[in-house]
Design an enzyme around this catalytic site. Sequence first.
Site, PDB file in Angstrom:
ATOM      1  N   LYS A 123      22.023  12.133  27.594  1.00  0.00           N
ATOM      2  CA  LYS A 123      22.594  12.740  26.383  1.00  0.00           C
ATOM      3  C   LYS A 123      23.880  12.008  25.979  1.00  0.00           C
ATOM      4  O   LYS A 123      24.584  11.445  26.841  1.00  0.00           O
ATOM      5  CB  LYS A 123      22.843  14.237  26.575  1.00  0.00           C
ATOM      6  CG  LYS A 123      23.929  14.564  27.536  1.00  0.00           C
ATOM      7  CD  LYS A 123      24.348  16.021  27.467  1.00  0.00           C
ATOM      8  CE  LYS A 123      25.545  16.163  28.398  1.00  0.00           C
ATOM      9  NZ  LYS A 123      26.223  17.372  28.461  1.00  0.00           N
TER      10      LYS A 123
ATOM     11  N   LYS B 277      30.980  12.532  26.160  1.00  0.00           N
ATOM     12  CA  LYS B 277      32.336  11.993  26.168  1.00  0.00           C
ATOM     13  C   LYS B 277      32.582  11.211  27.448  1.00  0.00           C
ATOM     14  O   LYS B 277      33.458  10.364  27.510  1.00  0.00           O
ATOM     15  CB  LYS B 277      33.360  13.137  26.150  1.00  0.00           C
ATOM     16  CG  LYS B 277      33.372  13.966  24.897  1.00  0.00           C
ATOM     17  CD  LYS B 277      34.214  15.241  25.087  1.00  0.00           C
ATOM     18  CE  LYS B 277      33.658  16.382  24.258  1.00  0.00           C
ATOM     19  NZ  LYS B 277      34.253  17.679  24.477  1.00  0.00           N
TER      20      LYS B 277
ATOM     21  N   LYS C 107      27.551  16.760  37.487  1.00  0.00           N
ATOM     22  CA  LYS C 107      28.974  16.425  37.369  1.00  0.00           C
ATOM     23  C   LYS C 107      29.582  16.107  38.726  1.00  0.00           C
ATOM     24  O   LYS C 107      30.423  15.211  38.842  1.00  0.00           O
ATOM     25  CB  LYS C 107      29.745  17.573  36.697  1.00  0.00           C
ATOM     26  CG  LYS C 107      29.542  17.615  35.203  1.00  0.00           C
ATOM     27  CD  LYS C 107      30.611  18.421  34.514  1.00  0.00           C
ATOM     28  CE  LYS C 107      30.432  18.384  33.005  1.00  0.00           C
ATOM     29  NZ  LYS C 107      31.152  19.433  32.311  1.00  0.00           N
TER      30      LYS C 107
HETATM   31  P1  TYM Z   1      31.028  20.933  25.652  1.00  0.00           P
HETATM   32  O1  TYM Z   1      32.479  20.930  25.349  1.00  0.00           O
HETATM   33  O2  TYM Z   1      30.518  19.956  26.656  1.00  0.00           O
HETATM   34  O3  TYM Z   1      30.203  20.718  24.325  1.00  0.00           O
HETATM   35  C1  TYM Z   1      30.442  21.483  23.151  1.00  0.00           C
HETATM   36  C2  TYM Z   1      29.120  21.795  22.466  1.00  0.00           C
HETATM   37  O4  TYM Z   1      28.468  20.568  22.108  1.00  0.00           O
HETATM   38  C3  TYM Z   1      27.132  20.577  22.594  1.00  0.00           C
HETATM   39  N1  TYM Z   1      26.751  19.191  22.954  1.00  0.00           N
HETATM   40  C4  TYM Z   1      25.651  18.579  22.498  1.00  0.00           C
HETATM   41  N2  TYM Z   1      24.671  18.979  21.662  1.00  0.00           N
HETATM   42  C5  TYM Z   1      23.684  18.089  21.389  1.00  0.00           C
HETATM   43  N3  TYM Z   1      23.645  16.825  21.898  1.00  0.00           N
HETATM   44  C6  TYM Z   1      24.612  16.378  22.736  1.00  0.00           C
HETATM   45  N4  TYM Z   1      24.570  15.137  23.227  1.00  0.00           N
HETATM   46  C7  TYM Z   1      25.679  17.267  23.068  1.00  0.00           C
HETATM   47  N5  TYM Z   1      26.792  17.168  23.850  1.00  0.00           N
HETATM   48  C8  TYM Z   1      27.426  18.354  23.774  1.00  0.00           C
HETATM   49  C9  TYM Z   1      27.169  21.479  23.821  1.00  0.00           C
HETATM   50  O5  TYM Z   1      25.893  21.983  24.138  1.00  0.00           O
HETATM   51  C10 TYM Z   1      28.145  22.549  23.376  1.00  0.00           C
HETATM   52  O6  TYM Z   1      27.471  23.542  22.638  1.00  0.00           O
HETATM   53  N6  TYM Z   1      30.509  24.870  28.713  1.00  0.00           N
HETATM   54  C11 TYM Z   1      30.590  24.469  27.336  1.00  0.00           C
HETATM   55  C12 TYM Z   1      31.733  25.122  26.584  1.00  0.00           C
HETATM   56  C13 TYM Z   1      31.802  26.619  26.707  1.00  0.00           C
HETATM   57  C14 TYM Z   1      30.986  27.557  26.011  1.00  0.00           C
HETATM   58  C15 TYM Z   1      31.450  28.830  26.435  1.00  0.00           C
HETATM   59  C16 TYM Z   1      29.941  27.422  25.100  1.00  0.00           C
HETATM   60  C17 TYM Z   1      32.670  27.329  27.474  1.00  0.00           C
HETATM   61  N7  TYM Z   1      32.463  28.645  27.318  1.00  0.00           N
HETATM   62  C18 TYM Z   1      30.860  30.001  25.960  1.00  0.00           C
HETATM   63  C19 TYM Z   1      29.362  28.614  24.625  1.00  0.00           C
HETATM   64  C20 TYM Z   1      29.817  29.876  25.053  1.00  0.00           C
HETATM   65  C21 TYM Z   1      30.808  22.967  27.267  1.00  0.00           C
HETATM   66  O7  TYM Z   1      31.278  22.366  28.201  1.00  0.00           O
HETATM   67  O8  TYM Z   1      30.550  22.414  26.054  1.00  0.00           O
END
Ligand code: TYM
Length: 334
Positions: free
Chosen positions: A198, A201, A114
């Site tokens: 992957k 967004k 990032k």
């Molecule tokens: P975030 O908001 O980027 O994504 C949300 C969830 O979607 C999954 N994900 C994917 N899974 C499969 N293929 C993809 N291309 C893909 N893109 C996103 C992510 O793995 C995630 O599960 N840091 C985390 C949010 C968070 C969190 C937490 C998660 C904050 N605190 C505590 C679990 C527990 C994040 O940025 O997810």
Amino acid sequence: MIKKKLVFSGVQPTGNLHLGNYLGAIKNFVALQKEMKCIYCVVDLHAITVFQKPHQLQENVLETVASFLATGLDPNKSILFNQSSVSGHAELAWILNCVSRIGWLNRMTQFKDKAGSEKEKASVGLYIYPNLMAADILLYKATHVPVGADQKQHLELSRDIAQKFNNDFNCKNFFPMPEPLIPKNVSRIMSLRDGTKKMSKSEDSDYSRINLKDSADEIIKKIKKAKSDSEQIPDNLKSLEKKPEALNLINIYSEITKNSLDKVLNEMSGKEYSFLKTKLSEVLINEVTPIGKEIKKLLGDKVYLGQILKKGREKANIIAEENLKNIREKVGLI
Ligand code: TYM
């Protein structure tokens, strides 16, 4: 000792949720609420580690709750709330900043990706983001965390932090070791334009992803334009593995139709990719467009969405405050 099972997961409110979020995480959230107590959080404090326009952030939080509801999360079964409304997240994050090690954070690949070459200009928040994620999970003493594969390293860090806290403060088993729940075949849905990246967004081209709010026409167009392969569909997984874009399309099709990859390859081998694309568009339209319509409908009643958040915050705060009381005690804070 019998551990009480508790699920926690979070999603960032950074605009349109996409098929990767849905298949990699949210679909699993919905399934889990039938089996365990679940807490699902819109992680707005994580989102501001990169600048967000304030008004847009508020809209995005509501849109993420609407997406949770539209995919089948039930506010009577699961706790749905936004992170900043329970101040315990920020307080525990500070305590864990003092437990976590700089060397551990330096290994986080997502920060490197990032921040890129602009590391010196990245916010401090972006760097310590995984400590906040550990705080989210440990604040509720969650035992299970459904996420996509990209969050695996952060989950491992959460476990290291939990273990170090338990050791430092001489309180074995105080924090349970959170277990990642990562789906087997769709843990990493790839970009429709580049099968080595992957679906995300943040990729510039909207053609790289299927958004949950996409119309049937948009889905057809995006799948038609998706990169695949000029050869016919092979009959075995080994040949497909060399073609990441084609594998990604087959994988999505297999997940949505609930047929194994072998079965899909049996059905499709020897056919052109245009055949797969037509079928894939059909099943995606069936799966995704009802969710998109529901999101748009729910966004028409922001008062209702606000009420869901308020109720969720109250429930989450009770658990958080109870646990924080014990955490403060362990650390020696009066
Ligand atoms: P975030 O908001 O980027 O994504 C949300 C969830 O979607 C999954 N994900 C994917 N899974 C499969 N293929 C993809 N291309 C893909 N893109 C996103 C992510 O793995 C995630 O599960 N840091 C985390 C949010 C968070 C969190 C937490 C998660 C904050 N605190 C505590 C679990 C527990 C994040 O940025 O997810």
